[in-house]
Design a protein around this motif. Structure first.
Motif, PDB file in Angstrom:
ATOM      1  N   GLN A  37       8.395   9.506  -2.348  1.00  0.00           N
ATOM      2  CA  GLN A  37       7.259  10.127  -3.042  1.00  0.00           C
ATOM      3  C   GLN A  37       7.694  11.319  -3.900  1.00  0.00           C
ATOM      4  O   GLN A  37       6.943  11.763  -4.758  1.00  0.00           O
ATOM      5  CB  GLN A  37       6.188  10.589  -2.045  1.00  0.00           C
ATOM      6  CG  GLN A  37       5.469   9.436  -1.369  1.00  0.00           C
ATOM      7  CD  GLN A  37       4.399   9.942  -0.430  1.00  0.00           C
ATOM      8  OE1 GLN A  37       4.677  10.225   0.732  1.00  0.00           O
ATOM      9  NE2 GLN A  37       3.180  10.085  -0.920  1.00  0.00           N
ATOM     10  N   CYS A  61      -3.383   9.300   0.546  1.00  0.00           N
ATOM     11  CA  CYS A  61      -1.956   9.388   0.224  1.00  0.00           C
ATOM     12  C   CYS A  61      -1.779  10.416  -0.880  1.00  0.00           C
ATOM     13  O   CYS A  61      -2.544  10.420  -1.849  1.00  0.00           O
ATOM     14  CB  CYS A  61      -1.468   8.020  -0.248  1.00  0.00           C
ATOM     15  SG  CYS A  61       0.267   7.988  -0.688  1.00  0.00           S
ATOM     16  N   MET A  62      -0.770  11.276  -0.742  1.00  0.00           N
ATOM     17  CA  MET A  62      -0.523  12.277  -1.789  1.00  0.00           C
ATOM     18  C   MET A  62      -0.192  11.620  -3.136  1.00  0.00           C
ATOM     19  O   MET A  62      -0.386  12.222  -4.177  1.00  0.00           O
ATOM     20  CB  MET A  62       0.638  13.189  -1.373  1.00  0.00           C
ATOM     21  CG  MET A  62       0.312  14.079  -0.182  1.00  0.00           C
ATOM     22  SD  MET A  62       1.782  14.915   0.468  1.00  0.00           S
ATOM     23  CE  MET A  62       1.725  16.414  -0.510  1.00  0.00           C
ATOM     24  N   HIS A 120       2.115   3.794   7.505  1.00  0.00           N
ATOM     25  CA  HIS A 120       1.860   4.135   6.105  1.00  0.00           C
ATOM     26  C   HIS A 120       3.137   4.679   5.442  1.00  0.00           C
ATOM     27  O   HIS A 120       3.496   4.262   4.334  1.00  0.00           O
ATOM     28  CB  HIS A 120       0.733   5.179   6.054  1.00  0.00           C
ATOM     29  CG  HIS A 120       0.445   5.738   4.702  1.00  0.00           C
ATOM     30  ND1 HIS A 120      -0.743   5.524   4.036  1.00  0.00           N
ATOM     31  CD2 HIS A 120       1.185   6.525   3.880  1.00  0.00           C
ATOM     32  CE1 HIS A 120      -0.709   6.147   2.871  1.00  0.00           C
ATOM     33  NE2 HIS A 120       0.441   6.770   2.750  1.00  0.00           N
ATOM     34  N   GLU A 121       3.835   5.586   6.145  1.00  0.00           N
ATOM     35  CA  GLU A 121       5.028   6.207   5.542  1.00  0.00           C
ATOM     36  C   GLU A 121       6.184   5.213   5.442  1.00  0.00           C
ATOM     37  O   GLU A 121       6.923   5.224   4.450  1.00  0.00           O
ATOM     38  CB  GLU A 121       5.450   7.448   6.331  1.00  0.00           C
ATOM     39  CG  GLU A 121       4.402   8.563   6.415  1.00  0.00           C
ATOM     40  CD  GLU A 121       3.839   9.001   5.083  1.00  0.00           C
ATOM     41  OE1 GLU A 121       4.509   8.833   4.040  1.00  0.00           O
ATOM     42  OE2 GLU A 121       2.690   9.488   5.068  1.00  0.00           O
ATOM     43  N   HIS A 126       6.055   3.229   2.345  1.00  0.00           N
ATOM     44  CA  HIS A 126       6.603   3.890   1.150  1.00  0.00           C
ATOM     45  C   HIS A 126       8.091   3.583   0.984  1.00  0.00           C
ATOM     46  O   HIS A 126       8.569   3.418  -0.142  1.00  0.00           O
ATOM     47  CB  HIS A 126       6.439   5.411   1.256  1.00  0.00           C
ATOM     48  CG  HIS A 126       5.082   5.923   0.876  1.00  0.00           C
ATOM     49  ND1 HIS A 126       4.570   5.803  -0.397  1.00  0.00           N
ATOM     50  CD2 HIS A 126       4.147   6.588   1.592  1.00  0.00           C
ATOM     51  CE1 HIS A 126       3.367   6.371  -0.438  1.00  0.00           C
ATOM     52  NE2 HIS A 126       3.078   6.855   0.759  1.00  0.00           N
TER      53      HIS A 126
HETATM   54 NI    NI Z   1       1.365   7.919   1.274  1.00  0.00          NI
END
Ligand code: NI
Length: 170
Positions: free
Chosen positions: A52, A96-97, A138-139, A142
Protein backbone atom coordinates in the motif's frame (compact mmCIF):
# COMPACT_ATOMS: atom_id res chain seq x y z
CA UNK A 1 9.92 7.91 11.56
CA UNK A 2 8.01 8.97 8.50
CA UNK A 3 4.40 8.79 7.40
CA UNK A 4 4.53 7.19 3.96
CA UNK A 5 2.21 7.97 1.07
CA UNK A 6 -0.66 5.52 0.54
CA UNK A 7 -1.36 4.26 -2.99
CA UNK A 8 -5.09 4.43 -3.70
CA UNK A 9 -7.46 2.59 -6.03
CA UNK A 10 -7.46 2.38 -9.07
CA UNK A 11 -3.64 2.57 -9.12
CA UNK A 12 -2.47 -0.54 -11.02
CA UNK A 13 0.39 -1.10 -8.56
CA UNK A 14 -2.18 -2.39 -6.04
CA UNK A 15 -2.53 -5.47 -8.28
CA UNK A 16 1.15 -6.33 -7.98
CA UNK A 17 2.14 -9.45 -6.04
CA UNK A 18 4.66 -8.86 -3.25
CA UNK A 19 7.92 -10.75 -2.80
CA UNK A 20 8.97 -12.70 0.32
CA UNK A 21 11.23 -10.98 2.85
CA UNK A 22 14.61 -12.70 3.16
CA UNK A 23 16.79 -10.17 4.98
CA UNK A 24 15.79 -9.39 8.55
CA UNK A 25 18.02 -6.39 9.07
CA UNK A 26 17.95 -2.82 10.37
CA UNK A 27 16.56 -1.44 7.12
CA UNK A 28 13.59 -3.85 7.42
CA UNK A 29 12.96 -2.72 11.00
CA UNK A 30 13.23 0.96 10.00
CA UNK A 31 10.68 0.38 7.22
CA UNK A 32 8.33 -1.37 9.66
CA UNK A 33 8.52 1.63 12.01
CA UNK A 34 7.50 3.92 9.12
CA UNK A 35 4.73 1.53 8.06
CA UNK A 36 3.40 1.47 11.62
CA UNK A 37 3.46 5.26 11.83
CA UNK A 38 1.57 5.41 8.51
CA UNK A 39 -1.09 2.96 9.78
CA UNK A 40 -1.68 5.01 12.92
CA UNK A 41 -1.87 8.27 10.93
CA UNK A 42 -4.84 6.98 8.92
CA UNK A 43 -8.50 6.68 9.94
CA UNK A 44 -9.37 3.29 11.40
CA UNK A 45 -5.77 2.22 11.65
CA UNK A 46 -6.28 -1.51 12.31
CA UNK A 47 -4.09 -2.82 9.52
CA UNK A 48 -1.71 -1.97 6.70
CA UNK A 49 0.28 -3.89 4.10
CA UNK A 50 3.65 -2.88 2.65
CA UNK A 51 2.45 -2.76 -1.00
CA UNK A 52 0.00 0.00 0.00
CA UNK A 53 3.04 2.30 0.31
CA UNK A 54 4.69 0.96 -2.84
CA UNK A 55 7.02 -1.47 -1.04
CA UNK A 56 6.29 -4.86 -2.62
CA UNK A 57 7.41 -7.15 0.20
CA UNK A 58 5.30 -9.58 2.24
CA UNK A 59 4.93 -7.44 5.37
CA UNK A 60 1.70 -6.50 7.15
CA UNK A 61 0.82 -4.91 10.47
CA UNK A 62 -2.45 -5.67 12.24
CA UNK A 63 -3.62 -4.27 15.56
CA UNK A 64 -7.28 -4.58 16.52
CA UNK A 65 -6.61 -4.22 20.26
CA UNK A 66 -8.35 -0.83 20.32
CA UNK A 67 -11.74 -2.36 19.48
CA UNK A 68 -14.09 -3.35 22.26
CA UNK A 69 -14.94 -7.03 22.85
CA UNK A 70 -12.54 -8.18 20.15
CA UNK A 71 -10.27 -11.16 20.83
CA UNK A 72 -6.78 -10.22 19.67
CA UNK A 73 -3.03 -10.81 19.88
CA UNK A 74 -2.16 -7.13 20.29
CA UNK A 75 0.14 -5.30 17.89
CA UNK A 76 1.31 -7.80 15.26
CA UNK A 77 4.06 -7.43 12.69
CA UNK A 78 3.49 -10.34 10.30
CA UNK A 79 6.24 -11.08 7.79
CA UNK A 80 5.80 -13.72 5.09
CA UNK A 81 2.39 -14.55 6.58
CA UNK A 82 0.84 -17.86 5.55
CA UNK A 83 -2.77 -18.72 6.37
CA UNK A 84 -2.88 -22.50 6.62
CA UNK A 85 -6.42 -23.16 7.86
CA UNK A 86 -9.78 -21.47 7.30
CA UNK A 87 -13.01 -22.24 9.18
CA UNK A 88 -16.52 -20.83 8.96
CA UNK A 89 -17.73 -17.98 6.77
CA UNK A 90 -19.16 -14.65 7.74
CA UNK A 91 -20.06 -11.42 5.96
CA UNK A 92 -18.70 -8.23 7.50
CA UNK A 93 -18.00 -4.60 6.67
CA UNK A 94 -14.45 -3.60 5.66
CA UNK A 95 -12.66 -0.42 4.82
CA UNK A 96 -9.20 0.15 3.39
CA UNK A 97 -6.77 3.08 3.39
CA UNK A 98 -6.32 2.45 -0.35
CA UNK A 99 -10.08 2.73 -0.99
CA UNK A 100 -10.82 5.81 1.12
CA UNK A 101 -14.30 6.62 -0.20
CA UNK A 102 -16.00 3.24 0.20
CA UNK A 103 -16.63 0.36 2.56
CA UNK A 104 -17.77 -3.07 1.44
CA UNK A 105 -19.48 -6.18 2.74
CA UNK A 106 -17.08 -9.09 2.30
CA UNK A 107 -17.32 -12.79 3.20
CA UNK A 108 -14.30 -14.07 5.13
CA UNK A 109 -13.37 -17.12 7.20
CA UNK A 110 -14.39 -16.66 10.85
CA UNK A 111 -11.35 -18.49 12.18
CA UNK A 112 -7.88 -18.97 10.71
CA UNK A 113 -4.58 -20.56 11.60
CA UNK A 114 -1.64 -18.39 10.64
CA UNK A 115 2.13 -18.76 10.47
CA UNK A 116 4.29 -15.67 10.17
CA UNK A 117 7.76 -14.36 10.94
CA UNK A 118 8.47 -11.40 13.18
CA UNK A 119 10.90 -8.56 12.46
CA UNK A 120 13.78 -10.76 13.69
CA UNK A 121 12.86 -13.66 11.40
CA UNK A 122 11.42 -15.89 14.15
CA UNK A 123 8.38 -17.95 13.15
CA UNK A 124 5.17 -17.78 15.20
CA UNK A 125 1.80 -19.49 14.89
CA UNK A 126 -1.56 -17.97 15.73
CA UNK A 127 -5.15 -19.09 16.00
CA UNK A 128 -7.36 -16.11 15.25
CA UNK A 129 -11.06 -15.41 15.10
CA UNK A 130 -13.52 -12.67 14.34
CA UNK A 131 -12.37 -9.19 13.42
CA UNK A 132 -8.66 -9.94 13.89
CA UNK A 133 -8.92 -12.92 11.52
CA UNK A 134 -10.81 -10.69 9.06
CA UNK A 135 -8.15 -7.97 9.24
CA UNK A 136 -5.35 -10.47 8.59
CA UNK A 137 -7.19 -11.96 5.60
CA UNK A 138 -7.72 -8.44 4.22
CA UNK A 139 -4.03 -7.53 4.60
CA UNK A 140 -2.74 -10.83 3.17
CA UNK A 141 -4.94 -10.14 0.12
CA UNK A 142 -2.93 -6.94 -0.46
CA UNK A 143 0.25 -9.04 -0.68
CA UNK A 144 -1.41 -11.00 -3.49
CA UNK A 145 -2.57 -7.93 -5.38
CA UNK A 146 -6.18 -8.12 -4.22
CA UNK A 147 -8.48 -5.51 -2.70
CA UNK A 148 -11.76 -6.06 -0.83
CA UNK A 149 -13.40 -4.67 -3.98
CA UNK A 150 -12.33 -7.87 -5.76
CA UNK A 151 -14.24 -9.98 -3.21
CA UNK A 152 -17.63 -8.25 -3.27
CA UNK A 153 -20.41 -10.57 -4.33
CA UNK A 154 -22.27 -7.60 -5.82
CA UNK A 155 -20.96 -4.06 -6.27
CA UNK A 156 -24.56 -2.84 -6.38
CA UNK A 157 -25.54 -4.34 -3.02
CA UNK A 158 -22.29 -4.69 -1.11
CA UNK A 159 -20.42 -1.44 -1.80
CA UNK A 160 -21.18 1.64 0.30
CA UNK A 161 -20.03 5.23 -0.17
CA UNK A 162 -18.55 6.52 3.06
CA UNK A 163 -19.96 10.01 2.48
CA UNK A 164 -23.54 8.69 2.58
CA UNK A 165 -22.96 7.24 6.04
CA UNK A 166 -21.30 10.41 7.30
CA UNK A 167 -24.25 12.52 6.06
CA UNK A 168 -26.76 10.24 7.78
CA UNK A 169 -25.04 10.67 11.12
CA UNK A 170 -25.30 14.49 11.03
NI1 NI B 1 -6.61 -2.55 2.84
Amino acid sequence: MTVLQIITYPDERLKQESEPVRDFDDSLRAFIADLDETMHAGPGGVGIAAPQVGHFRRIVIVDVSGRKNTPNHGHLVLINPDITEWEGMKAGREGCMSVPDFTGKVIRAERIHLKAQDENGEWHEYDMEGFEARAVQHEVDHLNGMLFLDRLVSRRHDLFKRKVYQDKSK
